[in-house]
Scaffold this active site. Structure first.
Site, mmCIF file in Angstrom:
data_model
loop_
_atom_site.group_PDB
_atom_site.id
_atom_site.type_symbol
_atom_site.label_atom_id
_atom_site.label_comp_id
_atom_site.label_asym_id
_atom_site.label_seq_id
_atom_site.Cartn_x
_atom_site.Cartn_y
_atom_site.Cartn_z
ATOM 1 C CG ASP A 9 -0.113 0.003 2.518
ATOM 2 O OD1 ASP A 9 0.246 1.100 2.999
ATOM 3 O OD2 ASP A 9 0.185 -1.096 3.048
ATOM 4 C CG ASP A 56 1.831 4.858 5.755
ATOM 5 O OD1 ASP A 56 1.666 3.802 6.383
ATOM 6 O OD2 ASP A 56 2.009 5.960 6.296
#
Length: 292
Positions: free
Chosen positions: A208, A210
């Site tokens: 991802d 973040d």
């Protein structure tokens, strides 16, 4: 002789293709490791696998028994450790599904025992270059051969967790501190591997962006799990190619590490021999036996 260990992160709980595979228990002075350890041979190379969180993911990042894990690997004769772990990315170019070969760390963990040494036997090892460039190069070659998008070099911000970052933290780590990826488990693991004179490489698997990324919002655990599944398959493909990338076979002599990882304790012990506590020396029999 080269003996390779893989420490598997989230979503990785075994290794495909191991010959004579056997789960074994290892006792350590630091308690029980995360789980039993899987031993065997892969393409002629002696290997050990340790699921960092335990099978079924029973340990949080803060409760992983890091000292017991590294001690157990050392007791089994491991010389090289490849850590595989899930991370968030602070860089657009390091996209979900990509791998990053970490070469630096910023340690923000606060609740973990981070050394084998202390009162009774004091030692200071160098962490200027916390990963082994030789072992990282082998991981790079294996990842490229598996057609994985991999970034050679990056700074890993180790946070305590288990919660993900706030938006303010994410922006600070990215913009002010210059971190590239963020995770919860490579510290104190890398520190302990250095104290145990093990070559250590960190393969960070991006799941991802973040929370800093304006187009992605906060971390979505459901989406992370989807990416984790894909990354686990890629990690297995990389591991399958590591024996060839290391050009090592079971029984062959292993040359000294050109970067000195296997001699990190050479001048690190400061406590005079006659002042070293016997009970501490007993705990260090595997980790520091070469210099004790």
């Amino acid at each position: 002789m080269t003996k390779l260990a893989i420490i598997g992160g989230s979503g990785i709980y075994d290794i495909d293709g191991l010959e004579d595979a056997q789960w074994i228990s290892v006792d350590t002075p630091w308690g029980a490791p995360s789980d039993q350890l899987l031993t065997g041979r892969l393409s002629g190379l002696d290997m050990v696998f340790l699921p960092r969180h335990g099978r079924g993911h029973v340990h949080s990042p803060s409760t992983v028994p890091y000292r017991a894990n590294i001690d157990a690997l050392k007791r089994l004769g491991v010389t090289d450790v490849v850590s595989v772990s899930a991370v968030g990315s602070f860089r657009e170019k390091m996209a979900p599904g990509d791998f990053v070969l970490v070469d630096q760390f910023i340690d923000r963990t606060v609740h973990r025992e981070s050394s084998f040494f202390g009162t009774g036997c004091v030692a200071h090892v160098s962490l200027a270059h916390p990963t082994c460039a030789r072992l990282s190069a082998a991981c790079l070659a294996a990842a490229l051969d598996a057609d994985i998008t991999v970034h050679d070099g990056g700074t890993y911000l180790a946070m305590e967790g288990p919660q993900f970052s706030t938006l303010a933290e994410s922006r600070m780590f990215r913009e002010s501190w210059g971190a590239d990826v963020i995770g919860m488990t490579n510290m104190p693991e890398a520190k302990l591997a250095r104290e145990a004179e093990l070559c250590y490489a960190s393969v960070a698997m991006v799941t991802d962006y973040d929370s800093w990324h304006p187009d992605h919002g906060e971390v979505d655990v459901t989406r992370i799990i989807e990416i984790l599944t894909g990354n686990a398959g890629k990690a297995r493909a990389m591991v399958a190619r590591l024996p060839a990338a290391l050009a090592a076979r079971d029984g062959e002599a292993r040359p000294p590490c050109e970067h000195g990882c296997d001699r990190a304790l050479e001048y690190a012990l400061l406590t005079a021999p006659d002042k070293r506590a016997p009970e501490v020396m007993a705990r260090l029999d595997a980790v520091a036996g070469r210099v004790l």
